[in-house]
Design a protein around this motif. Structure first.
Motif, short mmCIF file in Angstrom:
data_model
loop_
_atom_site.label_atom_id
_atom_site.label_comp_id
_atom_site.label_asym_id
_atom_site.label_seq_id
_atom_site.Cartn_x
_atom_site.Cartn_y
_atom_site.Cartn_z
N ASP A 196 -5.59 4.96 10.55
CA ASP A 196 -4.90 5.46 8.96
C ASP A 196 -3.58 4.55 8.90
O ASP A 196 -2.82 3.90 9.66
N THR A 197 -3.74 3.77 7.57
CA THR A 197 -2.66 2.93 7.18
C THR A 197 -2.26 3.41 5.81
O THR A 197 -2.83 4.17 5.01
N LEU A 198 -1.17 2.89 5.41
CA LEU A 198 -0.83 3.09 3.75
C LEU A 198 -1.49 2.35 2.87
O LEU A 198 -2.33 1.26 3.48
N LYS A 199 -1.65 2.67 1.76
CA LYS A 199 -2.38 2.05 0.67
C LYS A 199 -1.59 1.39 -0.39
O LYS A 199 -0.26 1.36 -0.61
N ILE A 200 -2.27 0.79 -1.10
CA ILE A 200 -1.67 -0.17 -2.18
C ILE A 200 -2.23 0.47 -3.47
O ILE A 200 -3.14 0.96 -3.85
N TYR A 201 -1.08 0.66 -4.50
CA TYR A 201 -1.13 1.45 -5.60
C TYR A 201 -1.86 0.65 -6.66
O TYR A 201 -2.93 1.17 -7.07
N ARG A 202 -1.03 -0.50 -6.87
CA ARG A 202 -1.59 -1.33 -7.95
C ARG A 202 -1.08 -2.74 -7.75
O ARG A 202 -0.09 -2.78 -6.81
N LYS A 203 -1.51 -3.62 -8.61
CA LYS A 203 -0.73 -4.89 -9.01
C LYS A 203 0.73 -4.66 -9.75
O LYS A 203 0.68 -3.72 -10.55
#
Length: 487
Positions: A114-121
């Motif tokens: 489990d890792t954190l995620k990227i929202y957007r550019k």
């Protein structure tokens, strides 16, 4: 820090302005602890999905791994908005693809966990808020240090990092002991009107975050490429025969330099077959103690306690031979028989002392005296050689010479002086015994017939042989004897 090729200033994200590679050029000098993606130009095979985790860098080399759940087309140098607690953070993508999996294994992170995620550019609004927050960090650090001093806390606030949305500020500090900063957090929240988080770091981590130039003249290893910090002991300096001077062995962090471990394995391999530095040789003159060891030349120096200034150079095989005899109960006569004969490098030393001497520029060079302005001779006389001139200068001046000469003789001499047209030049070398130069041949021989009209001229030529060059001490008066004018 700017790229070495373009040498331009960086923007708030740490990428040089106008950099077409977005900070991912081959020099890797735009970002700290960057990784060169040597797989970036290779195409994936058909049906193969790239790894969906990317590496994102934040301020001062802080990195973390985030999952690209939306399958965004991300490249190195893209500014992205990532998940944080609370809110979101702004960072720069430093690595993407299969090499991220290798980096996660190196840092002991599960690639499929489990890792954190990227929202957007990141949008332009996100970048503007992030830039304004970065500009507030330096004045806040100065005020935070003043507050810590007023509360008399033994701690040092080294850096401040704002979150991308400016909702939280992390204060990094170093301290030797445990610090009670509960009152400090209240003062910070009241003064800066933001959420405060305190994080203690070690002295090595502090130097890695701040960066700098080491004693070698290059950037600190911890801030450029070194990712793990091993423990460094003073034994590493002893094995390398370095003086235990803390001012030379300590880095900018105040701890022992990390580079002491770089060549330690090579020294340990070279020391495996050598005797210990505390080796003693038993001789009839007494015990000889080891004074110095040259690891790579395999040479040891020994000296007697009674004469510690006199060292004896012995090779390691000879030392082992003596130690074997001592174990058998045999005592050698003396260690002078095992001394290594040094080569005669007298010629080399002579050249080194003359060309590479450190004191060769201490003594000023002697200035060459300019030649004195010599007056040109009067008439048809010719300048004498150096030897004759020197003797004339040393001769005492004749002040009363012209006074003793009668005035009639001086007038007759001036009247009988021959014309200057094409007269042969004759040197007088008879009065100078030291001058052995050949006499020039006269233009007119003494035995040749002389016409009646030129009798006076021939007499003056004969008289001219005794004519001397004017002496400087007497001005322009000739140094001729009064007997020269006799008829």
């Amino acid at each position: 820090m700017a790229c070495t090729n373009c040498s331009t200033k960086t923007n708030d994200s740490g990428i040089p302005k106008g950099c077409g590679s977005k900070g991912s050029c081959g020099t890797d000098s735009c970002n700290k602890l960057s990784v060169f993606d040597w797989l970036s130009n290779m195409h994936y095979p058909s049906g193969f999905e790239p790894f969906d985790v990317v590496e994102v860098r934040f301020k001062n080399g802080r990195k973390d791994f985030y999952k690209n759940i939306d399958k965004l087309a991300l490249q190195m140098g893209d500014v992205v908005a990532t998940e944080a607690s609370p809110g979101h953070d702004i960072g720069v993508v430093t690595l993407a693809g299969e090499l991220v999996k290798v980096q996660m294994k190196k840092k002991k992170v599960d690639p499929y966990g489990d890792t954190l995620k990227i929202y957007r550019k990141a949008t332009q609004k996100d970048i503007d808020i992030w830039s304004d927050a970065r500009k507030r960090e330096e004045p806040m650090k100065v005020r935070a240090r003043e507050i810590a001093i007023e509360l008399k806390l033994e701690m040092k606030i080294s850096d401040i990092e704002f979150q991308g949305d400016a909702s939280k500020a992390t204060f990094y500090y170093t301290a030797n002991d445990r610090v009670d900063f509960r009152q400090l957090i209240k003062e910070f929240a009241r003064t800066f009107n933001t959420r405060i988080e305190m994080k203690q770091v070690g002295f090595r981590q502090e130097a890695a975050r701040l960066g700098g130039i080491g004693s070698c003249g290059r950037e600190l290893c911890c801030s450029t490429w070194l990712t793990d910090f091993r423990s460094v002991n003073t034994s590493a300096a002893r094995y390398q025969q370095l003086s235990l001077n803390p001012q030379k062995l300590a880095g900018q962090c105040g701890k022992l330099k990390c580079c002491l471990n770089y060549e330690l394995d090579t020294y340990l391999d070279a020391l495996k077959g050598m005797p210990d530095s505390e080796t003693k040789l038993q001789t009839k003159n007494g015990e000889a103690y080891c004074q110095k060891i040259d690891i790579f030349k395999q040479v040891m120096w020994f000296a007697y306690p009674s004469n510690g200034a006199n060292w004896y150079k012995i090779e390691v095989p000879q030392v082992k031979e003596i130690l074997a005899l001592n174990k058998q109960g045999q005592v050698i006569e003396n260690i002078e028989d095992y001394v290594v004969e040094e080569e005669n490098n007298a010629s080399v030393q002579s050249v080194a002392t003359t060309e590479d001497s450190l004191s060769r520029f201490d003594e000023p060079k002697r200035k060459k005296h300019a030649p004195r302005n010599k007056k040109k001779p009067v008439g048809n006389t010719v300048e004498k050689p150096a030897a004759t001139v020197a003797t004339d200068v040393k001769r005492a001046p004749r002040s009363n010479e012209n006074a003793s000469r009668p005035p009639q003789a001086q007038q007759s001499k001036q009247q009988n002086r021959p014309p200057r047209n094409n007269q042969p030049k004759v040197q007088n070398n008879q009065n100078n015994p030291n001058n052995q130069t050949e006499k020039p041949k006269p233009a007119v021989q003494n035995n040749a017939p002389i016409k009646s009209n030129e009798e006076g001229a021939s007499k003056n030529q004969a008289r001219k042989k005794n004519f001397k060059r004017p002496n400087k001490n007497n001005g322009n008066n000739p140094n001729s004897k009064p007997n020269d004018n006799k008829q």
